[in-house]
Scaffold this active site. Structure first.
Site, mmCIF file in Angstrom:
data_model
loop_
_atom_site.group_PDB
_atom_site.id
_atom_site.type_symbol
_atom_site.label_atom_id
_atom_site.label_comp_id
_atom_site.label_asym_id
_atom_site.label_seq_id
_atom_site.Cartn_x
_atom_site.Cartn_y
_atom_site.Cartn_z
ATOM 1 N N SER A 263 0.853 -1.182 0.000
ATOM 2 C CA SER A 263 0.000 0.000 0.000
ATOM 3 C C SER A 263 0.886 1.229 0.000
ATOM 4 O O SER A 263 1.858 1.299 0.759
ATOM 5 C CB SER A 263 -0.912 0.009 1.235
ATOM 6 N N GLU A 264 0.571 2.184 -0.844
ATOM 7 C CA GLU A 264 1.487 3.300 -1.052
ATOM 8 C C GLU A 264 1.704 4.166 0.184
ATOM 9 O O GLU A 264 2.654 4.957 0.233
ATOM 10 C CB GLU A 264 1.008 4.176 -2.215
ATOM 11 N N ASN A 265 0.840 4.042 1.194
ATOM 12 C CA ASN A 265 1.065 4.813 2.416
ATOM 13 C C ASN A 265 2.114 4.159 3.322
ATOM 14 O O ASN A 265 2.405 4.675 4.398
ATOM 15 C CB ASN A 265 -0.242 5.015 3.189
ATOM 16 N N GLY A 266 2.687 3.017 2.898
ATOM 17 C CA GLY A 266 3.825 2.476 3.611
ATOM 18 C C GLY A 266 3.654 1.105 4.232
ATOM 19 O O GLY A 266 4.459 0.717 5.075
ATOM 20 N N SER B 10 8.292 4.152 0.778
ATOM 21 C CA SER B 10 7.264 3.496 -0.020
ATOM 22 C C SER B 10 7.315 3.976 -1.469
ATOM 23 O O SER B 10 7.276 3.174 -2.410
ATOM 24 C CB SER B 10 5.880 3.759 0.576
#
Length: 225
Positions: A51-54, A93
């Site tokens: 997930s791009e938020n980490g 990320s």
């Protein structure tokens, strides 16, 4: 003329895309229909969802009684972690995304052009709906970009076009499109249909598509549970 079956629903489209995810792959799923694909991996296949938020190793959605408001994905859904998961900051990320380490990203879209151009945001909707977010980074950085979207707009217009009419997210990036009536690859020669909704003819599919379609010699019926 044959009578087409009912087009695939959202869950069925996500199921179909999930069947192609590579074993051992690092995969990013976009908001909307794409995130549903995580629920339909074939038995025995291991995929790491990022997930791009980490979050590297996104697990299933959390049960309501066990949901942690500090553990969410990029769409603010309350999630769990898979075994071995790790959490990193946004800089790390996006370094992963921009560095070409994502094997597949599945994104939603408004339009895809026959050369693979992607339009999955609309500046006319700014403040009222989808914004580009991290899609530009994913579209450029992922090794493979797949799209899930309905084949036609609500007014019947085509989403598979000779040239996109909306602002582009990225150019020549899409490799495959999963719609509610077809699975279509983007090749140097244009769109090649790999699967057509069971009961629908190639002529009927072309009539609903603005761009020219080529039918693969081994084209199969599109089916989903």
């Amino acid at each position: 003329m044959s009578r087409p079956m009912k087009p695939l629903g959202r869950e069925q489209m996500a199921w179909r895309a999930a069947q192609d995810l590579p074993d051992g792959g690092l995969v990013n799923l976009g908001l909307g229909i794409p995130v549903l694909a995580a629920d339909y991996l074939p038995a025995g296949r291991e995929v790491i969802f990022q997930s791009e938020n980490g979050v590297i190793g996104v697990g299933p959605l959390a049960a309501p009684e066990a949901a942690d408001p500090d553990l969410v994905d990029a769409g603010s859904r309350r999630i769990t972690l898979s075994r071995g998961a790790t959490i990193v900051d946004s800089a790390a990320s996006f370094a992963m995304i921009r560095g070409g380490h994502i094997d597949v990203t599945i994104l939603g879209a408004f339009e895809v052009a026959e050369n693979g151009d992607l339009a999955n945001w609309d500046m006319r909707l700014a403040g009222k709906g989808p914004l580009v977010g991290g899609a530009m980074d994913l579209a450029v950085g992922a090794k493979a970009v797949w799209v899930i979207m309905e084949h036609n707009t609500r007014s019947g217009g085509s989403r598979l076009l000779t040239r996109c009419t909306l602002p582009l997210t990225a150019v020549a990036c899409v490799k495959r499109v999963y719609t509610d009536i077809a699975v279509v690859d983007v090749t140097p020669e244009g769109f090649v249909v790999r699967e057509i909704l069971e009961g629908m003819t190639a002529e009927e599919l072309q009539a609903r598509t603005e761009a020219k379609l080529a039918i693969a010699p081994d084209c199969r019926p599109l089916r989903a549970p």
